[in-house]
Scaffold this motif. Sequence first.
Motif: not given
Length: 145
Positions: A49-53, A94-100
């Motif tokens: 999941r995730g794929y966003h900043a 703020p400002g970091v991309w994350r994937e879980m």
Amino acid sequence: MEYQVITMKNRIDADESLGGLCFAEAERDLPFPIRRVYCIFKVQAGMHRGYHAHTRNWQLLLCPYGSIDIIVDDGKRRETVRLDDPTRGLILHPGVWREMIWNQDDSVLCVAASEYYDANEYIRDYDAFLQYRKAPGADPEGKRS
Ligand code: TYD
């Protein structure tokens, strides 16, 4: 990298059958106020999941049950933080991309966020994220930090 791994303050009972308790206080133990909490649950192992900043959100991520890998990406480097202990917390700036990545069925991800939900402060396109990292003030999706 714009994250910190913290050990939550905790009280582990000498009687193991009583388990443990951990906690953090906004603006005392965390570098932001908390306006929102949410949990992600009933996810099957192997799911991503995730794929966003976020452009404005500070967040604390916790995995009170199970094991979840959090990939953190600042546009230049990607690092993986494994959350597999209830006392281990990940503060994302703020400002970091994350994937879980869920390592175990039903692992729970709890998040405390500095902002109310606002779909406009998400960047969901990776190329737009890279552009944002180069010039936050001129973000192609019209977001502002
Ligand atoms: P999203 O952040 O996209 O989850 P993930 O990136 O882990 O897949 O959120 C999924 C949906 O839930 C999306 O439609 C927005 C909604 N949502 C809210 O309404 N409020 C919230 O606080 C959050 C986190 C999500």
